[in-house]
Each structure stands twice: as C-alpha cells, then as structure tokens.
Design a protein around this motif. Structure first.
Motif, PDB file in Angstrom:
ATOM      1  N   UNK A  45       0.860  -1.262   0.095  1.00 45.19           N
ATOM      2  CA  UNK A  45       0.046  -0.050  -0.001  1.00 45.19           C
ATOM      3  C   UNK A  45       0.712   1.382   0.079  1.00 45.19           C
ATOM      4  N   UNK A  46       2.089   1.276   0.716  1.00 40.55           N
ATOM      5  CA  UNK A  46       3.009   2.394   0.869  1.00 40.55           C
ATOM      6  C   UNK A  46       3.659   2.476  -0.483  1.00 40.55           C
ATOM      7  N   UNK A  47       4.164   1.379  -1.111  1.00 40.29           N
ATOM      8  CA  UNK A  47       4.913   1.680  -2.135  1.00 40.29           C
ATOM      9  C   UNK A  47       4.416   1.896  -3.562  1.00 40.29           C
ATOM     10  N   UNK A  48       2.838   1.492  -3.543  1.00 40.51           N
ATOM     11  CA  UNK A  48       2.080   1.723  -4.727  1.00 40.51           C
ATOM     12  C   UNK A  48       2.269   3.126  -5.090  1.00 40.51           C
ATOM     13  N   UNK A  49       2.321   4.203  -4.123  1.00 42.05           N
ATOM     14  CA  UNK A  49       2.761   5.568  -4.515  1.00 42.05           C
ATOM     15  C   UNK A  49       3.807   5.998  -4.737  1.00 42.05           C
ATOM     16  N   UNK A  50       4.735   5.024  -4.700  1.00 37.64           N
ATOM     17  CA  UNK A  50       6.175   5.420  -5.165  1.00 37.64           C
ATOM     18  C   UNK A  50       6.908   6.674  -4.224  1.00 37.64           C
ATOM     19  N   UNK A  51       6.859   6.539  -2.933  1.00 39.11           N
ATOM     20  CA  UNK A  51       7.179   7.643  -1.967  1.00 39.11           C
ATOM     21  C   UNK A  51       8.848   7.932  -2.351  1.00 39.11           C
ATOM     22  N   UNK A  52       9.219   9.238  -2.144  1.00 46.76           N
ATOM     23  CA  UNK A  52      10.523   9.453  -1.961  1.00 46.76           C
ATOM     24  C   UNK A  52      11.177   8.822  -0.550  1.00 46.76           C
ATOM     25  N   UNK A  53      10.391   8.986   0.619  1.00 51.05           N
ATOM     26  CA  UNK A  53      10.907   8.451   1.605  1.00 51.05           C
ATOM     27  C   UNK A  53       9.966   7.580   2.378  1.00 51.05           C
ATOM     28  N   UNK A  54      10.353   6.353   2.821  1.00 50.30           N
ATOM     29  CA  UNK A  54       9.648   5.368   3.743  1.00 50.30           C
ATOM     30  C   UNK A  54      10.052   5.241   4.994  1.00 50.30           C
ATOM     31  N   UNK A  55       9.288   5.561   6.028  1.00 51.43           N
ATOM     32  CA  UNK A  55       9.565   5.586   7.288  1.00 51.43           C
ATOM     33  C   UNK A  55       9.013   4.205   7.758  1.00 51.43           C
ATOM     34  N   UNK A  56      10.005   3.154   8.223  1.00 45.82           N
ATOM     35  CA  UNK A  56       9.450   2.073   8.939  1.00 45.82           C
ATOM     36  C   UNK A  56       9.913   1.982  10.326  1.00 45.82           C
ATOM     37  N   UNK A  57       8.679   1.913  11.039  1.00 46.85           N
ATOM     38  CA  UNK A  57       8.652   2.015  12.483  1.00 46.85           C
ATOM     39  C   UNK A  57       8.617   0.434  13.287  1.00 46.85           C
ATOM     40  N   UNK A  58       9.664   0.218  13.534  1.00 46.06           N
ATOM     41  CA  UNK A  58       9.849  -1.407  13.906  1.00 46.06           C
ATOM     42  C   UNK A  58       8.951  -2.042  13.116  1.00 46.06           C
ATOM     43  N   UNK A  59       9.324  -2.250  11.738  1.00 49.20           N
ATOM     44  CA  UNK A  59       8.486  -2.998  10.912  1.00 49.20           C
ATOM     45  C   UNK A  59       8.512  -4.747  11.173  1.00 49.20           C
ATOM     46  N   UNK A  60       9.474  -5.039  11.909  1.00 49.69           N
ATOM     47  CA  UNK A  60       9.515  -6.467  11.760  1.00 49.69           C
ATOM     48  C   UNK A  60       9.441  -7.101  13.262  1.00 49.69           C
ATOM     49  N   UNK A  61       9.065  -6.262  14.336  1.00 49.43           N
ATOM     50  CA  UNK A  61       9.386  -6.785  15.659  1.00 49.43           C
ATOM     51  C   UNK A  61       8.264  -7.835  16.117  1.00 49.43           C
ATOM     52  N   UNK A  62       7.216  -7.881  15.687  1.00 45.88           N
ATOM     53  CA  UNK A  62       6.121  -9.007  15.937  1.00 45.88           C
ATOM     54  C   UNK A  62       6.336 -10.197  15.172  1.00 45.88           C
ATOM     55  N   UNK A  63       7.297 -10.172  14.259  1.00 45.62           N
ATOM     56  CA  UNK A  63       7.322 -11.375  13.350  1.00 45.62           C
ATOM     57  C   UNK A  63       8.579 -12.396  13.706  1.00 45.62           C
ATOM     58  N   UNK A  64       8.545 -13.609  13.227  1.00 43.14           N
ATOM     59  CA  UNK A  64       9.654 -14.609  13.741  1.00 43.14           C
ATOM     60  C   UNK A  64      10.890 -14.177  12.688  1.00 43.14           C
ATOM     61  N   UNK A  65      11.972 -14.948  12.995  1.00 39.19           N
ATOM     62  CA  UNK A  65      13.253 -14.367  12.275  1.00 39.19           C
ATOM     63  C   UNK A  65      13.354 -14.385  10.780  1.00 39.19           C
ATOM     64  N   UNK A  66      12.594 -15.754  10.367  1.00 34.39           N
ATOM     65  CA  UNK A  66      12.665 -15.855   8.889  1.00 34.39           C
ATOM     66  C   UNK A  66      11.930 -14.758   8.079  1.00 34.39           C
ATOM     67  N   UNK A  67      10.537 -14.607   8.679  1.00 37.92           N
ATOM     68  CA  UNK A  67       9.482 -13.708   8.029  1.00 37.92           C
ATOM     69  C   UNK A  67      10.171 -12.261   8.456  1.00 37.92           C
ATOM     70  N   UNK A  68      10.872 -12.107   9.369  1.00 34.50           N
ATOM     71  CA  UNK A  68      11.581 -10.890   9.367  1.00 34.50           C
ATOM     72  C   UNK A  68      12.547 -10.416   8.341  1.00 34.50           C
ATOM     73  N   UNK A  69      13.172 -11.328   8.012  1.00 38.52           N
ATOM     74  CA  UNK A  69      14.358 -11.487   6.933  1.00 38.52           C
ATOM     75  C   UNK A  69      13.722 -11.181   5.601  1.00 38.52           C
ATOM     76  N   UNK A  70      12.488 -12.168   5.381  1.00 35.96           N
ATOM     77  CA  UNK A  70      11.803 -11.912   4.266  1.00 35.96           C
ATOM     78  C   UNK A  70      11.111 -10.557   3.839  1.00 35.96           C
ATOM     79  N   UNK A  71      10.619  -9.975   4.948  1.00 34.09           N
ATOM     80  CA  UNK A  71      10.142  -8.850   4.661  1.00 34.09           C
ATOM     81  C   UNK A  71      10.911  -7.780   4.619  1.00 34.09           C
ATOM     82  N   UNK A  72      12.153  -7.703   5.193  1.00 36.78           N
ATOM     83  CA  UNK A  72      13.239  -6.718   5.268  1.00 36.78           C
ATOM     84  C   UNK A  72      13.715  -6.821   3.651  1.00 36.78           C
ATOM     85  N   UNK A  73      14.062  -7.943   3.357  1.00 34.54           N
ATOM     86  CA  UNK A  73      14.962  -8.067   2.070  1.00 34.54           C
ATOM     87  C   UNK A  73      13.756  -7.811   0.683  1.00 34.54           C
ATOM     88  N   UNK A  74      12.496  -7.669   1.138  1.00 35.37           N
ATOM     89  CA  UNK A  74      11.309  -7.289   0.135  1.00 35.37           C
ATOM     90  C   UNK A  74      11.360  -5.723   0.215  1.00 35.37           C
TER      91      UNK A  74
END
Length: 542
Positions: free
Chosen positions: A167-196
């Motif tokens: 939803x955020x990247x659809x608008x192609x913003x110049x700056x993305x603020x990611x506030x603790x984007x993976x804290x509630x996720x397990x290690x593998x999903x954390x890495x998948x989300x961050x790589x994405x």
C-alpha cells in the motif's frame, strides 16, 4: 554540484505540553536520496516521536518547541493541513510496527490499496486495479485476485506486513519511514519482509528511515545510524564504524547486551527423563457452520520429546510450526488427541496435582497473564496457595525472598502490574513460576517483547535461577540468538513436526535440514572486540 539532501532534521525538540518535560532534545540528522538510514535505541529513547514529527503526526499532548524539519527544501513544520495531506503517502510513506492496527479491519484489502491511488493520483480505475495486482504479486501474495476481496484478519502477520508495504510503495514515495516493521514477526519472516522492503525501495529509488531496537537487523541493512538515549542523540556515523568502534557508553551497553553462545554444560541423559512426551497428536476442530461440521486441523503430528533433569531444551521454528501448541499441551492447557506425557517416568494423570505444582509456565506477554487488580506480593503468594504444609506467614516470607531473587526488592511488593515496566513484569512472571520451586518450567517466548538490554538482564536472571534450582526447562522461542545463549539442546519444528534435533553446538554449527539453515541464516554470529564493539558475520553465507 552536490545532490540536495532529501530530509534534514535540525535541533528538533519536543516536550509534553502540560508538564513541560522535554522528550526529544535537539535531535539532528540528514538522509540522502535512496539511502537506508537507521535510528536505534530502547523503548522511551524518543526515536518514534522524533520520526513522527517529520510528518507532523505527533500525539496531541506532544508539541514541537524548537528545531526545523526540511523535506526536499520545504519546511514541514510550517506546512498547512492541506500541504501535509499531499505530503503523507504520496511523498513520505509510513509502515507501522503492527499492521493489524494500521489496516482497517472493516475494509477489503483491494479498497484499502486503492484508497491511496484515488487520493493522490489521477490514474483510471482499470489501471489502478492492474497496478494493485502487480504490486501484490511483487510482495509475494500468492493469490492477488483473491486478496482484493479478503480482509486483514484473513492473513498472517507476515502477509499483513507485506500488504502494508504494497500500500505504501504503490505511491512510489521518496522516503519510507519504517517504525519497528518486523518486531512482531519470527526471524525468517523478518528477513523476508526486510529483503522485500530493500528490493522495492531500491527499484523505486526510495530512501528508508528504519527505526528499531534490533541492532543486528539495522546493521544488516543500513549505511548510517543514529543512536538515541532518553531523547538525545548520543552517537551517529556509518554503521560499520559505530558497531566496530562505539564511542559512547550507551552504545557499548547496547552491543554488549546482544546474545552470545553460552557455555557447554554436562547433562545426565542416561537417567530417565524428567518429562517425556510420546507421539503427541493435537487436532483443533474446524469452523462449524449451520449446515456442515468443520474440518479438523492437525497442529501436531505424533511429536515426541524428552527433557532430562536440569536440561534446557529449546523449541524453535516459525510462526505456526506448533511449538507453542506443544508447550501448552505438555503444561496441560491443551488436550492431546492421542499420545502420552510422562512425568518422572509415570503418566502425569497418576498424580495430577503433584504434576501441576511441579510444572510452571512463563508466558510471552506478562501484562496479560498477571491480574491487574492484585499487588505484586499477592500475585507471587497466589502461586503458593496449593503448596502443602506452608502457612500464611511462610507464604509471605517465601514471596519476599523470591521477589528479591528476581531483582525486585520490597519496594515493588505493593505495586500493581501497570506500575512496572515490561522487564519488571516479566521478572514478576518468573517469580510466580519459581516460587513453588518447580522441577519443570515452560518458558513461551519469555523475552520476545523486551528491549535488548532488558532482554539480556532477564536472560541472565533466568540462567542464574536455573543453575541455582536445577529445574528442567522447555524454552520456546523464534529468536535463535536467545536460544544460542541459554539452550543445551535444540529441537526444530516445522508444520507440526520435528524435523531436526541435537545439542546446541551441532544444530548451530552443522545443521542438516534446509529449513534449519534458513532459520540460522536470519541471525548473525557475533565476534566481540577489545573496543567494546562487535563484528557481525551472517551465518551460512559464502
């Protein structure tokens, strides 16, 4: 000619309006176009408030009392409400910690994704749908068409975070603020989300402001970081420089709190196990309707586990692997469909009260497991209620001794849970569990919600108590860094089955299964140096 800075924050100061207390003090940093920049610090350090000021999304009680925020040469703090509406979403996107609270539960995913495009672009409806489907496919949603008519609760935490990114990247913003984007996720999903996130932002040339207390994760993806403590910037520079040669004591404290491998202990595995779970099968009934019976879902497929006296066995795996179900089944909180659980060689039902007295559990969220109407002293005393041969005075004496053992003195005894920090509440939960001097303890994600320094304190406390009382422990966690510090043996679960198990060093150094290797590749191996810094080496990577 030098490239213009994308974002410039100068001497930003925020305070609580009614009390006049400064919560952010003269914070300054710059972000270049396309850069991944990190802000690290514990809860209460002011990192989230400072970044919310960038788009004027501060709580009503917080006011800006000084400083300047400039985005693409424009003064954000003096913008009108209309100007801020144009800025948010279209030019600065925001991904929050918990996507379930930022996605509207009453709107379909399709409508929520289309909302930003409708507000900020003139794209025709057919093209909007085409863009949305393409973005959902890019973020790894298996059925983009079906997702358009689905609701947020129908997705896992990792999938919801992917939808938020879409939803955020659809608008192609110049700056993305990611506030603790993976804290509630397990290690593998954390890495998948961050790589994405990194892949999407690089493709669009978007800069990222990554806010987290997870130092290894920030170190992996950022080029520069700011370290905040109590509202102030204590150190900033390149990520590599700060990790390897930290200058400020607080930065060194954060780095020294990262989990490192514990010592190898000798465990008696010849004698009969303290706990033996044999061929445990757990089926959850499916959702029923008026016309048909629900289809049962099998959560555990014939799982067998032995835990010996004094041994700490870690149960690891991704979300949905069945590790919490197994822990709750052994504790007696979930009924198995088949299989048996033995305690000291006998079926636990032979003396159920003795088993429950000797099997205690520490839950992931102490705030929801402690009665908010009871004082800390009463909560610990309650755990002693059914212990035979102990009177009221002895209970109170034992409760005070136990609180002292977990680092909470008499001054905390008459407080209530809401008056304690998260780390202090977890100490109370541990005190309740050990007050009876149990022989077996189940710890279900006991430190996943804590900051890095508080987590280190609780883990040290846990290890000290385990050595002192010698209880066996089933330690359930998705954080393999924590497991490496506390476990004697490791069991890896996937889809309700055990796929690999062995002693801690064998599993971490010579994993056999691809899934185990994937879990381990999401956490770093730490090399401490003489400067109080660390060198991060990512496991199983050439």
């Amino acid at each position: 000619m030098t490239q213009e800075r994308l974002l410039s924050v100068r001497d930003l100061t925020l305070e609580v309006a009614q009390r006049g207390v400064e919560v952010v003090k003269k914070v300054s940093f710059d972000i270049e176009p396309g850069e991944i920049f990190g802000i690290v610090g514990e809860s209460g350090s002011g990192k989230s408030l400072a970044t919310r000021a960038i788009i004027s999304l501060l709580p009503p009680a917080i006011t800006v009392t000084g400083g300047q925020v400039t985005f693409k040469g424009r003064d954000v703090l003096s913008m009108s409400a209309a100007g801020l509406r144009e800025l948010r979403g279209a030019e600065i996107g925001l991904v929050f910690q918990e996507p379930m609270t930022s996605l509207n539960p009453s709107m379909t995913i399709g409508r929520q994704l289309e909302e930003g495009l409708t507000l900020h672009t003139n794209v025709p409806a057919a093209t909007r749908r085409e863009r949305i489907l393409g973005m959902l496919q890019r973020v790894g949603i298996r059925d983009p068409e079906g997702a358009l008519s689905a609701y947020p609760h129908e997705f896992s935490g990792g999938m919801r975070q992917r939808i938020m990114l879409a939803s955020v990247m659809l608008l192609k913003p110049a700056l993305l603020i990611a506030d603790e984007p993976t804290t509630a996720l397990d290690a593998v999903i954390q890495r998948d989300v961050m790589e994405l996130m990194v892949e999407l932002t690089k493709a669009e040339g978007t800069a990222v402001l990554l806010i987290s207390h997870d130092l290894p994760m920030v170190a992996r993806y950022t080029s520069r970081i700011v370290v905040m403590e109590k509202g102030s910037v204590v150190e900033q520079g390149t990520t590599e420089q700060i990790l390897e040669t930290p200058l400020h004591p607080y930065t060194r404290k954060l780095l020294s709190s990262l989990p490192i491998r514990g010592e190898v202990r000798t465990i008696d595995t010849v004698s009969a196990p303290m706990i033996s779970a044999r061929n445990i099968v757990v089926d959850y009934p499916g959702r029923k309707s008026f016309f048909k019976k629900g289809t049962a879902k099998r959560a555990l497929h014939g799982v067998s586990v032995d835990i010996h006296a004094g041994e700490v066995v870690a149960l690891v795996g991704g979300s949905g692997s069945g590790k919490t179900t197994l822990g709750r089944t052994i504790a007696g909180l979930v009924n198995q469909s088949s299989g048996e659980i033995l305690f000291q060689g006998r079926e636990r039902s032979a003396d159920w009260q003795d088993y429950r007295l000797n099997c205690q559990m520490v839950f992931q969220d102490p705030y929801s497991s402690l009665d908010p109407r009871m004082t800390i002293l009463s909560l610990v005393e309650e755990a002693l209620r059914l212990v035979p041969g102990i009177d009221r005075a002895a209970k109170t004496k034992r409760a005070y001794e136990t609180l002292d053992e977990v680092g909470l003195g008499t001054e905390y005894a008459l407080r209530y849970p809401h008056e304690l920090s998260g780390g202090q509440r977890q100490r109370v939960a541990i005190a309740r569990a050990i007050a009876r001097r149990p022989k077996f303890l189940i710890a279900d994600e006991p430190v996943s919600a804590l900051d890095v320094t508080v987590r280190a304190q609780v883990l040290t406390l846990f290890s000290d108590l385990q050595k002192r009382y010698g209880f066996s422990c089933l330690f359930i966690s998705h954080d393999l860094g924590v497991v490496e510090q506390v476990a004697d043996r490791v069991i890896v679960m996937q889809d309700g089955r055990i796929i690999e198990q062995g002693d801690r060093n064998t599993i971490f150094d010579k994993p056999k299964e691809a899934y185990t290797r994937r879990l381990l590749s999401a956490i770093p191996a730490l090399d401490l140096n003489e400067n109080g810094g660390v060198k991060l080496k990512w496991r199983l990577e050439a």
